[in-house]
Write a protein that holds these residues in place. Structure first.
Motif, PDB file in Angstrom:
ATOM      1  N   PRO A  95       3.846  -3.397  11.144  1.00 50.59           N
ATOM      2  CA  PRO A  95       4.294  -2.137  10.518  1.00 50.59           C
ATOM      3  C   PRO A  95       3.268  -1.566   9.544  1.00 50.59           C
ATOM      4  O   PRO A  95       3.118  -0.339   9.449  1.00 50.59           O
ATOM      5  CB  PRO A  95       5.591  -2.548   9.797  1.00 50.59           C
ATOM      6  N   TYR A  96       2.583  -2.436   8.827  1.00 49.85           N
ATOM      7  CA  TYR A  96       1.544  -1.987   7.894  1.00 49.85           C
ATOM      8  C   TYR A  96       0.471  -1.196   8.643  1.00 49.85           C
ATOM      9  O   TYR A  96       0.051  -0.117   8.210  1.00 49.85           O
ATOM     10  CB  TYR A  96       0.934  -3.206   7.209  1.00 49.85           C
TER      11      TYR A  96
ATOM     12  N   ALA B 235      -7.314  -4.876  -4.105  1.00 46.49           N
ATOM     13  CA  ALA B 235      -5.989  -4.499  -4.600  1.00 46.49           C
ATOM     14  C   ALA B 235      -4.987  -4.364  -3.454  1.00 46.49           C
ATOM     15  O   ALA B 235      -3.860  -4.867  -3.532  1.00 46.49           O
ATOM     16  CB  ALA B 235      -6.078  -3.195  -5.380  1.00 46.49           C
ATOM     17  N   ALA B 236      -5.381  -3.690  -2.372  1.00 44.14           N
ATOM     18  CA  ALA B 236      -4.472  -3.511  -1.234  1.00 44.14           C
ATOM     19  C   ALA B 236      -4.137  -4.844  -0.590  1.00 44.14           C
ATOM     20  O   ALA B 236      -2.970  -5.113  -0.249  1.00 44.14           O
ATOM     21  CB  ALA B 236      -5.106  -2.571  -0.208  1.00 44.14           C
ATOM     22  N   GLY B 237      -5.130  -5.702  -0.413  1.00 41.04           N
ATOM     23  CA  GLY B 237      -4.875  -7.012   0.172  1.00 41.04           C
ATOM     24  C   GLY B 237      -3.987  -7.872  -0.701  1.00 41.04           C
ATOM     25  O   GLY B 237      -3.109  -8.596  -0.198  1.00 41.04           O
TER      26      GLY B 237
ATOM     27  N   TRP C  15       6.598  -1.405   1.064  1.00 41.73           N
ATOM     28  CA  TRP C  15       6.471  -1.594  -0.389  1.00 41.73           C
ATOM     29  C   TRP C  15       5.007  -1.680  -0.795  1.00 41.73           C
ATOM     30  O   TRP C  15       4.579  -1.044  -1.771  1.00 41.73           O
ATOM     31  CB  TRP C  15       7.206  -2.858  -0.808  1.00 41.73           C
ATOM     32  N   ALA C  16       4.216  -2.477  -0.050  1.00 38.67           N
ATOM     33  CA  ALA C  16       2.801  -2.633  -0.387  1.00 38.67           C
ATOM     34  C   ALA C  16       2.068  -1.305  -0.291  1.00 38.67           C
ATOM     35  O   ALA C  16       1.232  -0.968  -1.149  1.00 38.67           O
ATOM     36  CB  ALA C  16       2.157  -3.663   0.538  1.00 38.67           C
ATOM     37  N   ILE C  17       2.374  -0.514   0.739  1.00 38.74           N
ATOM     38  CA  ILE C  17       1.720   0.784   0.894  1.00 38.74           C
ATOM     39  C   ILE C  17       2.184   1.758  -0.186  1.00 38.74           C
ATOM     40  O   ILE C  17       1.381   2.508  -0.756  1.00 38.74           O
ATOM     41  CB  ILE C  17       2.004   1.352   2.295  1.00 38.74           C
ATOM     42  N   ALA C  18       3.476   1.724  -0.481  1.00 34.18           N
ATOM     43  CA  ALA C  18       4.003   2.645  -1.488  1.00 34.18           C
ATOM     44  C   ALA C  18       3.360   2.406  -2.843  1.00 34.18           C
ATOM     45  O   ALA C  18       2.952   3.355  -3.522  1.00 34.18           O
ATOM     46  CB  ALA C  18       5.525   2.495  -1.581  1.00 34.18           C
ATOM     47  N   VAL C  19       3.249   1.138  -3.229  1.00 33.55           N
ATOM     48  CA  VAL C  19       2.654   0.832  -4.531  1.00 33.55           C
ATOM     49  C   VAL C  19       1.172   1.192  -4.543  1.00 33.55           C
ATOM     50  O   VAL C  19       0.671   1.821  -5.491  1.00 33.55           O
ATOM     51  CB  VAL C  19       2.863  -0.649  -4.883  1.00 33.55           C
TER      52      VAL C  19
END
Length: 395
Positions: A133-134, A99-101, A36-40
């Motif tokens: 996984p990230y 933002a990513a963190g 989810w974090a990567i997708a956003v």
């Protein structure tokens, strides 16, 4: 009534907890949170890249190149080196890093709220279930996000995503489980005192560096406007403005180097500090218009020295409140100075790196120089405040 309450307690123990699950469920939910974090994060940059491509691309660019550029930019925010036409670019826009963190910390925090996470060991396991996984997804993206001229580093993706992902996921897990105060109480009193003092000093230094960066930008608005106007079309202007906004945190780190006297580089052989400035031709990036062309005027020099004194004084004041003798206070002062210096070095190391070929192979603040400067200046200011307070009491 007592029997009714007892029956309710037994029923609550026997009722299945949907959030508990086993290790497999934890890793599954962790992988979903990471995805989810990567997708956003990455998908947002891909969408922006495609919009810019659709509105103003040249005939040589393709939609696939634009989409992969969004992924490559997301990787750059994780300090992943990009090889562009043979030159290395590893200067991360720290705005993207933040933002990513933040996205990953939020994902871990929400996961920690839905699962039993009562101690630091469980928080660490949850953070690992998200961070691993990230890291793997980011590494795979680096391996496939290759275009004709841009090649991300796979090893750099693994290390950068692991560092950022592990830190953000652990912070989010601790916050989501409400373990922050418990973790703080478990630290020795001296360590809490030192970290508190380092936090006060760091806040003053970062605030002062932000003030310097914003002040310099406001003082060069004419030059900034001319640089933005030189980019073709509205799309080009918007793109360079967005890039400059993402680089503003880098400018703040540069302001921290300027404030402490260490200075910062905008190319090999250059140095920008309040004592002296040596720069050559700079790229036409609006945020670089704020780089001073000469040494600082007297008022800026006085401001820098005053901010350094305030940072050291603030740390000394926090330590002085414990009422310890000057000798007993020296150890917390040393710990606080070391913690602040280490934090400054880590931030400088992340916010700098090569930005292109030739002179641009060195951009940013020297981590070890900044760390030593912050630690030394903070220690001197804190000891001066403590010594002055003891003398005033005796008088």
């Amino acid at each position: 009534m007592t029997q009714v309450l007892d029956r309710q307690r037994v029923a609550s123990r026997q009722r299945p907890d949907r959030s508990a699950g086993g290790a497999d469920a934890l890793w599954l939910h962790g992988a979903l949170a990471a995805a989810w974090a990567i997708a956003v994060g990455a998908a947002s940059l891909v969408a922006i890249s495609l919009i810019i491509w659709g509105l103003g691309s040249g005939p040589s660019a393709t939609a696939g190149d634009a989409a992969w550029f969004g992924v490559q930019l997301w990787l750059l925010g994780h300090h992943v080196p990009l090889t562009i036409d043979g030159a290395s670019v590893a200067l991360p826009p720290v705005g993207l890093t933040i933002a990513a963190g933040s996205l990953l910390a939020r994902a871990a925090r929400l996961l920690a709220r839905d699962r039993p996470c009562g101690d630091l060991a469980q928080a660490g396991a949850l953070a690992a279930a998200v961070a691993v996984p990230y890291t793997l997804i980011a590494t795979v993206l680096a391996a496939i996000a290759r275009t004709g001229s841009i090649h991300p580093s796979v090893a750099g993706a693994f290390l950068g995503a692991l560092l950022l992902g592990g830190t953000a996921a652990f912070v989010g897990a601790v916050r989501g489980a409400g373990l922050g105060s418990a973790l703080w109480r478990r630290l020795p009193l001296e360590a809490r005192l030192a970290l508190d003092a380092a936090g006060v000093a760091g806040a003053i230094l970062v605030g002062g560096a932000t003030l310097l960066a914003i002040g310099s930008l406001l003082g060069h608005t004419g030059r900034i406007g001319a640089l933005i106007g030189g980019y073709p079309g509205g799309v080009g202007k918007v793109a360079i403005v967005v890039l400059s906004l993402l680089l503003l945190p880098n400018a703040v780190v540069g302001g921290l180097g300027y404030l402490t006297g260490v200075g910062f580089a905008v190319g090999s052989g250059t140095s920008v500090a309040f004592s002296s400035t040596h720069v050559g031709a700079l790229p036409d990036v609006p945020v670089l218009a704020a780089v001073p062309a000469h040494g600082a005027p007297a008022i800026v020099t006085v401001l820098c020295i005053g901010l350094l004194g305030a940072a050291g004084g603030g740390a000394g004041w926090r330590i002085m409140r414990t009422g310890n003798s000057l000798v007993d206070a020296l150890r917390p002062v040393g710990l606080a100075a070391g913690a602040a210096g280490l934090g400054a070095a880590i931030v400088a190391g992340w916010a700098g790196g090569p930005a292109g070929p030739g002179r641009l192979t060195a951009v940013g603040v020297s981590p070890w120089q900044l760390g030593l400067a912050v630690a030394g200046e903070l220690a001197i200011g804190a000891v001066a405040v403590l010594a002055g307070a003891r003398l005033a009491r005796r008088g």
